[in-house]
Design a protein around this motif. Sequence first.
Motif, short mmCIF file in Angstrom:
data_model
loop_
_atom_site.label_atom_id
_atom_site.label_comp_id
_atom_site.label_asym_id
_atom_site.label_seq_id
_atom_site.Cartn_x
_atom_site.Cartn_y
_atom_site.Cartn_z
N ILE A 152 0.77 -1.12 0.05
CA ILE A 152 -0.15 0.07 0.08
C ILE A 152 0.86 1.39 0.01
CG2 ILE A 152 -1.74 1.39 1.31
CD1 ILE A 152 -2.71 -1.37 2.20
N TYR A 153 2.01 1.31 0.76
CA TYR A 153 2.53 2.57 0.94
C TYR A 153 4.02 2.75 0.22
CZ TYR A 153 -0.77 2.80 4.81
OH TYR A 153 -1.91 2.60 5.66
N ASN A 154 4.58 1.63 -0.07
CA ASN A 154 5.89 1.72 -0.80
C ASN A 154 5.80 2.38 -2.08
OD1 ASN A 154 8.25 1.22 -1.60
ND2 ASN A 154 8.58 -0.84 -0.78
N PRO A 155 6.53 3.04 -2.61
CA PRO A 155 6.39 3.78 -3.82
C PRO A 155 7.30 2.87 -5.09
CG PRO A 155 8.13 4.79 -2.47
CD PRO A 155 7.55 3.81 -1.74
N MET A 156 7.72 1.75 -4.51
CA MET A 156 8.45 1.00 -5.71
C MET A 156 7.35 0.23 -6.35
SD MET A 156 9.86 -2.18 -3.08
CE MET A 156 10.38 -3.09 -4.57
N GLU A 157 7.84 -0.56 -7.54
CA GLU A 157 7.04 -1.10 -8.30
C GLU A 157 5.91 -1.85 -7.81
OE1 GLU A 157 4.67 -2.27 -11.20
OE2 GLU A 157 6.35 -0.94 -11.75
#
Length: 217
Positions: A152-157
């Motif tokens: 939900i929060y990680n900006p990675m792929e």
Amino acid sequence: MEILYREVNTHTVETILLLGCIGLITFVKITHEIKFQRFLGAYVSDKYLKLYGKEQDPSINKFNTLLFVVQLIVFGMLLEYSLEYLDIVPDNINLLLVIVGLGLFVMFKFYLEKIVATIFDLSFFLDQYNFHKLTYRNLTAIVLLPLMALLIYNPMEKKIVLFITISIFLLLNFIAWGRILKKHQKFLFKKLFYFILYLCALEIAPYLIIARVAFFS
């Protein structure tokens, strides 16, 4: 100078639900400390299942009910993200609606199984089977909780995180099924025909129907 607006998704609903899951797990751990410690070892030891499976209707108690809520939230989130990734549902689908729908489906299936078990004289086995299945799925939900937060929060792929999460979910379910079948193999050989009917009617058919509706509607 032109003003550029950047849309920021705060994930308010997801944040509240994840914090609620953490709160429920913490409450269960505090109020059932010894039981919770044994529960965490269910994938490597049968001690928890043997000890608490002797209770009358072991699946229905405060401990399992609270963790079942966590399970619904985590699996509901995973289901929503999976359906969105496969482009089966719109991106703005209501997460709470998915969780409620999943909960109604599981509860309907649970009580339908009880009726079928009574007809085929499998009540004792089904109580134990559902308790074991519920235990493993509750524990799987706890394992997946940090991954859902990362998703939900990680900006990675997100595709990579989603693939890892689904892979771990399938692996843990495969291990759980193996342990359940090994645990009840003697009983299953005696009533193999009824168990195959049960698997086809209540474990496989409902999911095939849902998949048929989702992919070909």
